[in-house]
Design an enzyme around this catalytic site. Structure first.
Site, PDB file in Angstrom:
ATOM      1  N   ASP A 111     -13.168  -2.217   1.964  1.00  0.00           N
ATOM      2  CA  ASP A 111     -12.222  -2.660   0.937  1.00  0.00           C
ATOM      3  C   ASP A 111     -11.035  -3.415   1.523  1.00  0.00           C
ATOM      4  O   ASP A 111     -10.704  -4.508   1.093  1.00  0.00           O
ATOM      5  CB  ASP A 111     -11.739  -1.463   0.089  1.00  0.00           C
ATOM      6  CG  ASP A 111     -11.196  -0.303   0.922  1.00  0.00           C
ATOM      7  OD1 ASP A 111     -11.220  -0.375   2.167  1.00  0.00           O
ATOM      8  OD2 ASP A 111     -10.746   0.689   0.311  1.00  0.00           O
ATOM      9  N   ASP A 114      -6.148  -2.800   7.483  1.00  0.00           N
ATOM     10  CA  ASP A 114      -4.702  -2.743   7.713  1.00  0.00           C
ATOM     11  C   ASP A 114      -4.463  -2.738   9.230  1.00  0.00           C
ATOM     12  O   ASP A 114      -4.390  -3.798   9.842  1.00  0.00           O
ATOM     13  CB  ASP A 114      -4.128  -1.506   7.012  1.00  0.00           C
ATOM     14  CG  ASP A 114      -2.612  -1.416   7.085  1.00  0.00           C
ATOM     15  OD1 ASP A 114      -1.969  -2.391   7.515  1.00  0.00           O
ATOM     16  OD2 ASP A 114      -2.055  -0.361   6.717  1.00  0.00           O
ATOM     17  N   ASP A 170      -7.469   3.783  -3.530  1.00  0.00           N
ATOM     18  CA  ASP A 170      -6.858   4.938  -4.186  1.00  0.00           C
ATOM     19  C   ASP A 170      -5.497   5.268  -3.603  1.00  0.00           C
ATOM     20  O   ASP A 170      -5.142   4.839  -2.506  1.00  0.00           O
ATOM     21  CB  ASP A 170      -7.747   6.168  -4.004  1.00  0.00           C
ATOM     22  CG  ASP A 170      -7.700   6.696  -2.575  1.00  0.00           C
ATOM     23  OD1 ASP A 170      -7.949   5.916  -1.645  1.00  0.00           O
ATOM     24  OD2 ASP A 170      -7.396   7.897  -2.393  1.00  0.00           O
ATOM     25  N   ARG A 176      -8.665   4.562  -8.444  1.00  0.00           N
ATOM     26  CA  ARG A 176      -9.784   3.764  -7.943  1.00  0.00           C
ATOM     27  C   ARG A 176     -10.431   2.945  -9.050  1.00  0.00           C
ATOM     28  O   ARG A 176     -10.925   1.849  -8.814  1.00  0.00           O
ATOM     29  CB  ARG A 176     -10.871   4.677  -7.360  1.00  0.00           C
ATOM     30  CG  ARG A 176     -10.536   5.310  -6.032  1.00  0.00           C
ATOM     31  CD  ARG A 176     -11.806   5.910  -5.414  1.00  0.00           C
ATOM     32  NE  ARG A 176     -11.490   6.928  -4.437  1.00  0.00           N
ATOM     33  CZ  ARG A 176     -11.178   6.683  -3.158  1.00  0.00           C
ATOM     34  NH1 ARG A 176     -11.152   5.449  -2.718  1.00  0.00           N
ATOM     35  NH2 ARG A 176     -10.904   7.660  -2.335  1.00  0.00           N
TER      36      ARG A 176
HETATM   37  P1  IMP Z   1      -6.834   0.712   8.802  1.00  0.00           P
HETATM   38  O1  IMP Z   1      -7.585   1.697   9.642  1.00  0.00           O
HETATM   39  O2  IMP Z   1      -5.340   0.829   8.928  1.00  0.00           O
HETATM   40  O3  IMP Z   1      -7.305  -0.711   8.975  1.00  0.00           O
HETATM   41  O4  IMP Z   1      -7.025   1.147   7.308  1.00  0.00           O
HETATM   42  C1  IMP Z   1      -8.131   0.882   6.608  1.00  0.00           C
HETATM   43  C2  IMP Z   1      -8.350   1.961   5.564  1.00  0.00           C
HETATM   44  O5  IMP Z   1      -7.114   2.441   5.050  1.00  0.00           O
HETATM   45  C3  IMP Z   1      -9.107   1.401   4.410  1.00  0.00           C
HETATM   46  O6  IMP Z   1     -10.441   1.796   4.514  1.00  0.00           O
HETATM   47  C4  IMP Z   1      -8.452   2.010   3.202  1.00  0.00           C
HETATM   48  O7  IMP Z   1      -9.182   3.126   2.786  1.00  0.00           O
HETATM   49  C5  IMP Z   1      -7.097   2.455   3.643  1.00  0.00           C
HETATM   50  N1  IMP Z   1      -6.022   1.554   3.159  1.00  0.00           N
HETATM   51  C6  IMP Z   1      -5.334   0.625   3.858  1.00  0.00           C
HETATM   52  N2  IMP Z   1      -4.421  -0.001   3.112  1.00  0.00           N
HETATM   53  C7  IMP Z   1      -4.533   0.551   1.873  1.00  0.00           C
HETATM   54  C8  IMP Z   1      -3.857   0.303   0.622  1.00  0.00           C
HETATM   55  O8  IMP Z   1      -2.961  -0.547   0.465  1.00  0.00           O
HETATM   56  N3  IMP Z   1      -4.237   1.069  -0.445  1.00  0.00           N
HETATM   57  C9  IMP Z   1      -5.226   2.017  -0.326  1.00  0.00           C
HETATM   58  N4  IMP Z   1      -5.885   2.258   0.813  1.00  0.00           N
HETATM   59  C10 IMP Z   1      -5.548   1.541   1.911  1.00  0.00           C
HETATM   60 MG    MG Z   2     -11.650   2.272   2.955  1.00  0.00          MG
END
Ligand code: IMP
Ligand code: MG
Length: 194
Positions: A111, A114, A170, A176
């Protein structure tokens, strides 16, 4: 856009509406269909966030006449943010996919990216199984706090630096099922702390 549902009071503003999401999905499907034309493709969707995205993307691929020869949809589940707004940096695979990855052309469908740790971890796990190829498709890119440098072959939209809910994303398992991507009211976070 009118918000006609019970979550209205929790949503501060719509970032991408349903039409914009659908257009992004179509653009991605067009590129993916061209890149995998005539070849079998395994989509590995990351639950729960990519639930709606993978459902729509896989069906958009089916509507393309010149696309992959077949599309298999598989899922795996990773741990979520829990109660925090930011990733803890600790990624856990809660449920692995039972579909064989070895020798297949694999497209990881997520989805949002980050800091990049989730995708880095999942890519490592999948690469260990020897796929013929592995690419990544994300609906949303939040490039502001990236510290794991993961290759992103397909990006739907660049999101603002906000916490976003809807279309699979979510906050504490809620929101969601919103048909759009939205920024929450700050009060929603405050209400649920502690
Ligand atoms: P990362 O490991 O920081 O790249 O985060 C990725 C995961 O964090 C994704 O699979 C999402 O489930 C969650 N995530 C990151 N940003 C958001 C947001 O703005 N809203 C909801 N979930 C997020
Ligand atoms: Mg995710």
């Amino acid at each position: 856009m009118t918000l006609e549902h019970s979550y209205t009071e929790a949503v501060e503003s719509v970032i991408f509406d349903a039409d914009q999401i659908a257009e992004a999905v179509e653009r991605l499907a067009e590129r993916i269909a061209a890149d995998y034309r005539g070849q079998p493709l395994l989509l590995v969707a990351v639950l729960k966030g990519a639930l709606y995205f993978a459902a729509d993307l896989s069906r958009a691929l089916a509507r393309r006449v010149d696309g992959p020869s077949e599309v298999i949809v598989a899922y795996l589940t990773v741990s979520s943010y829990g109660n925090a707004h930011r990733s803890s940096g600790e990624v856990r695979l809660l449920k692995d996919t039972s579909t064989a990855v070895t020798g297949r052309q694999v497209l990881l469908v997520e989805d949002v990216v980050d800091n990049g740790l989730t995708l880095q971890y999942l890519r490592g796990r999948l690469l260990d199984r020897g796929p013929a190829s592995l690419r990544t498709c994300v609906l949303l890119d939040k490039p502001y706090r990236r510290f794991a440098d993961v290759p992103l072959e397909y990006v739907g939209m660049v999101a603002p630096d906000d916490f976003i809910v809807g279309y699979g994303l979510d906050y504490q398992e809620r929101f969601r099922n919103l048909p759009y991507l939205a920024r929450l009211c700050p009060g929603v976070f405050l209400e649920r702390k502690g």
